[in-house]
Write a protein that holds these residues in place. Structure first.
Motif, PDB file in Angstrom:
ATOM      1  N   THR A 156       0.382  -2.581   1.303  1.00 23.33           N
ATOM      2  CA  THR A 156      -0.555  -3.704   1.185  1.00 23.33           C
ATOM      3  C   THR A 156      -1.468  -3.508  -0.017  1.00 23.33           C
ATOM      4  O   THR A 156      -1.664  -2.379  -0.483  1.00 23.33           O
ATOM      5  N   PRO A 157      -2.067  -4.587  -0.499  1.00 21.86           N
ATOM      6  CA  PRO A 157      -3.034  -4.454  -1.590  1.00 21.86           C
ATOM      7  C   PRO A 157      -4.192  -3.520  -1.200  1.00 21.86           C
ATOM      8  O   PRO A 157      -4.691  -2.779  -2.044  1.00 21.86           O
TER       9      PRO A 157
ATOM     10  N   LEU B  86       1.818  -8.648  -1.283  1.00 21.97           N
ATOM     11  CA  LEU B  86       0.993  -9.501  -2.131  1.00 21.97           C
ATOM     12  C   LEU B  86       0.618  -8.797  -3.431  1.00 21.97           C
ATOM     13  O   LEU B  86      -0.117  -9.339  -4.233  1.00 21.97           O
ATOM     14  N   ILE B  87       1.113  -7.587  -3.622  1.00 17.22           N
ATOM     15  CA  ILE B  87       0.837  -6.845  -4.847  1.00 17.22           C
ATOM     16  C   ILE B  87       1.626  -7.480  -5.990  1.00 17.22           C
ATOM     17  O   ILE B  87       2.801  -7.795  -5.849  1.00 17.22           O
TER      18      ILE B  87
ATOM     19  N   LEU C 135       8.295   0.461  -9.817  1.00 13.91           N
ATOM     20  CA  LEU C 135       7.133   0.617  -8.945  1.00 13.91           C
ATOM     21  C   LEU C 135       6.810  -0.630  -8.134  1.00 13.91           C
ATOM     22  O   LEU C 135       6.607  -0.548  -6.920  1.00 13.91           O
ATOM     23  N   LEU C 136       6.765  -1.783  -8.765  1.00 12.89           N
ATOM     24  CA  LEU C 136       6.425  -3.008  -8.027  1.00 12.89           C
ATOM     25  C   LEU C 136       7.442  -3.253  -6.916  1.00 12.89           C
ATOM     26  O   LEU C 136       7.066  -3.538  -5.774  1.00 12.89           O
ATOM     27  N   LYS C 137       8.707  -3.107  -7.233  1.00 12.36           N
ATOM     28  CA  LYS C 137       9.754  -3.308  -6.225  1.00 12.36           C
ATOM     29  C   LYS C 137       9.587  -2.315  -5.078  1.00 12.36           C
ATOM     30  O   LYS C 137       9.702  -2.682  -3.906  1.00 12.36           O
ATOM     31  N   ARG C 138       9.309  -1.082  -5.406  1.00 13.69           N
ATOM     32  CA  ARG C 138       9.149  -0.050  -4.374  1.00 13.69           C
ATOM     33  C   ARG C 138       7.953  -0.355  -3.476  1.00 13.69           C
ATOM     34  O   ARG C 138       8.037  -0.242  -2.257  1.00 13.69           O
ATOM     35  N   LEU C 139       6.838  -0.769  -4.072  1.00 14.76           N
ATOM     36  CA  LEU C 139       5.657  -1.119  -3.275  1.00 14.76           C
ATOM     37  C   LEU C 139       5.958  -2.296  -2.357  1.00 14.76           C
ATOM     38  O   LEU C 139       5.522  -2.327  -1.201  1.00 14.76           O
TER      39      LEU C 139
ATOM     40  N   LEU D 228       1.768   8.145  -1.545  1.00 15.04           N
ATOM     41  CA  LEU D 228       2.350   7.184  -0.605  1.00 15.04           C
ATOM     42  C   LEU D 228       3.672   7.669  -0.017  1.00 15.04           C
ATOM     43  O   LEU D 228       4.183   7.083   0.933  1.00 15.04           O
ATOM     44  N   ARG D 229       4.262   8.699  -0.645  1.00 12.56           N
ATOM     45  CA  ARG D 229       5.549   9.245  -0.230  1.00 12.56           C
ATOM     46  C   ARG D 229       6.632   8.166  -0.263  1.00 12.56           C
ATOM     47  O   ARG D 229       7.343   7.938   0.703  1.00 12.56           O
TER      48      ARG D 229
END
Length: 186
Positions: free
Chosen positions: A168-169, A120-121, A158-162, A148-149
């Protein structure tokens, strides 16, 4: 300690380093020249025991990780931060230079890529936390990805990786609060 999954590494020095500390089996890619035979071995290991991809935190390591992930979906991923994988006396970077503590931490926090479920980020969250588009964005991204490793990521990645690693948010908010506290203590 015995590790159930097969660990995919880049070379024999990585295997030797891991075997100093763990009872495990590895598949070596022999650098970025991965052929179909190696990919078939990785697929077989994934089918039988599961696989953890554990490559160096540099461009060739990321390229190898991506190639394997495309050919053998469902593998788990372990990451070292660049500063954990640097040689003390030369410019080398790799798993073979990491400490036992850093390797244990990386293997204790493995991720499996999300196949369909999305985090949901949003991009707005990254802007709000100063992770993209700000003066300290690069430094904050480095701190976040190390904490976060999940491997180094630029602003676009970054968004894709998260999302891929199902961060989670709430996890993002907690890590950013720690980073902001560290910044205010400096």
């Amino acid at each position: 300690m015995r590790i159930k999954e097969v660990i995919v590494v880049e070379g024999k020095d990585d295997t030797a380093k891991l075997k100093q500390f763990f009872d495990l089996d590895t598949i070596e890619t022999n650098g970025s020249a991965i052929d179909q035979k190696v990919l078939d071995q990785i697929q077989h290991a994934q089918d039988k025991r599961g696989v953890i991809i554990f490559t160096d935190p540099d461009y060739p390591g990321q390229r190898i990780r991506h190639m394997i992930d495309q050919a053998v979906p469902g593998c788990k991923h372990a990451f070292l931060a660049k500063d954990e994988a640097r040689a003390k006396h030369n410019k080398g970077i790799g798993i073979e230079h990491a400490s036992k503590t850093a390797i244990e931490a990386a293997l204790a926090k493995v991720y499996q890529l999300a196949m369909t479920e999305q985090s949901l980020i949003s991009r707005d969250d990254l802007i709000d936390f100063g992770l993209i588009g700000g003066a300290q964005a690069r430094t904050r991204r480095e701190k976040l990805t190390d904490r976060l490793r999940i491997g180094h990521a630029n602003g676009k990645q970054l968004l894709k990786r998260l999302q891929m690693f199902r961060i989670t948010p709430e996890q993002l908010k907690l890590e950013m609060e720690i980073i902001f506290q560290e910044e205010s203590d400096e």
